[in-house]
Design a protein around this motif. Structure first.
Motif: not given
Length: 305
Positions: A83, A208, A212
């Motif tokens: 990430c 994720s 995001m």
């Protein structure tokens, strides 16, 4: 105890596995893998709900925490580690925990997954709170380390998501939301690093990445939350600025220099005609969402987006 699990069952398609030619072996694995995306797609509603839950907590200063044992734990740690370089996210916002600690990433720590107290202990050690969201990853749906961690999380009021590859698993009664892509028996019985591992990676990618995107880390499909701090990143940043603004190489480079290498700032400056300082304020007021920052600007130039 594992006999009833789909992931532990014998796969009739691979009963003569050791007698296959190498090409037939490759085709068999590929054919079995083809069904993984379908299984994941059948969990779209649950995955979307999980993304919304994660995103809302990240916006409120919470964290996304993955935890699991063995392959499941490794995949969570990997997704968390990806990430920051991908989205310029705070390394403390997405965390991966594996039963047995960091050394278990490369060396199996026997028995670590069988201890439910260890799951709770690991979450306690990072200061888990009700603001956070946890994703307990257990292909079997019964790993004590994961169940212990989920129980601890729920006692704190933390939103708890379970990820498994078996339906109607024990995990289901220990979390708020279950994601269960059922990929069927592995070609090597019980080798869940294969189809189950692939399904797990696909789901984690969605969680994720979706969260995001909801944090404003992209502009269209451009990776805009990037700061050019070395030559490779400067080249990437310039390509992104060019794609978003249609500027020339030289103009995009100059704009990035003026904006301290900040891609989002550079694009807002170009779209609004404001200074870098004012562009940063527009972004801050829009919680980092580039398109919102531009659209909130009262001038005519915001129509470029």
């Amino acid at each position: 105890m594992l006999d009833h699990l789909t992931t532990e069952a014998s796969n009739p398609a691979s009963e003569d596995l050791d007698e296959l030619s190498t090409l037939d072996l490759v085709n068999l694995i590929n054919g079995q893998d083809a069904g993984v995306a379908i299984a994941v797609g059948q969990q779209s509603v649950q995955i979307a709900a999980a993304i919304d839950a994660i995103s809302s907590r990240l916006l409120e200063s919470g964290r996304l925490i993955y935890f699991g044992a063995g392959t499941s734990g490794r995949l969570g740690v990997l997704d968390a580690a990806d990430c920051p370089p991908t989205f310029s996210s705070d390394p403390n916002k997405v965390i991966g925990l594996i039963a047995g600690g960091p050394s278990a990433m490369t060396t199996a720590v026997e028995g670590a997954e069988d201890n439910p107290e260890l799951g709770a202990k690991d979450l306690h050690a990072i200061g888990l709170s009700s603001k956070d969201v946890v994703v307990g990853i257990a292909t079997s749906g019964r790993t004590p380390y994961v169940i212990g961690g989920l129980d601890y999380a729920r006692k704190l009021g933390t939103y708890a998501i379970g990820l498994t590859c078996n339906e109607n698993s024990e995990l289901q009664s220990h979390c708020d939301l279950v994601i269960a892509p059922v990929v069927g028996p592995e070609i090597i019985s019980g080798s869940t690093r294969m189809k189950a591992g692939t399904a797990t990676k696909m789901v984690l990618n969605m969680l994720s990445t979706g969260a995001m995107i909801r944090q404003g880390k992209t502009f269209g499909n451009l990776m805009v939350d990037l700061r050019a701090t070395n030559s490779k990143l400067h080249a990437r940043a310039k390509r992104i600025v060019k794609a978003a603004t249609k500027l020339s190489d030289d103009a995009a480079s100059r704009l990035l220099v003026e904006c301290s290498g900040e891609v989002k700032t550079a694009i807002v400056v170009h779209q609004t005609g404001e200074t870098a300082e004012q562009a940063r304020k527009l972004l801050s007021d829009a919680n980092g969402h580039l398109r919102q920052a531009i659209m909130r600007f009262p001038g005519e130039s915001n129509r470029k987006c």
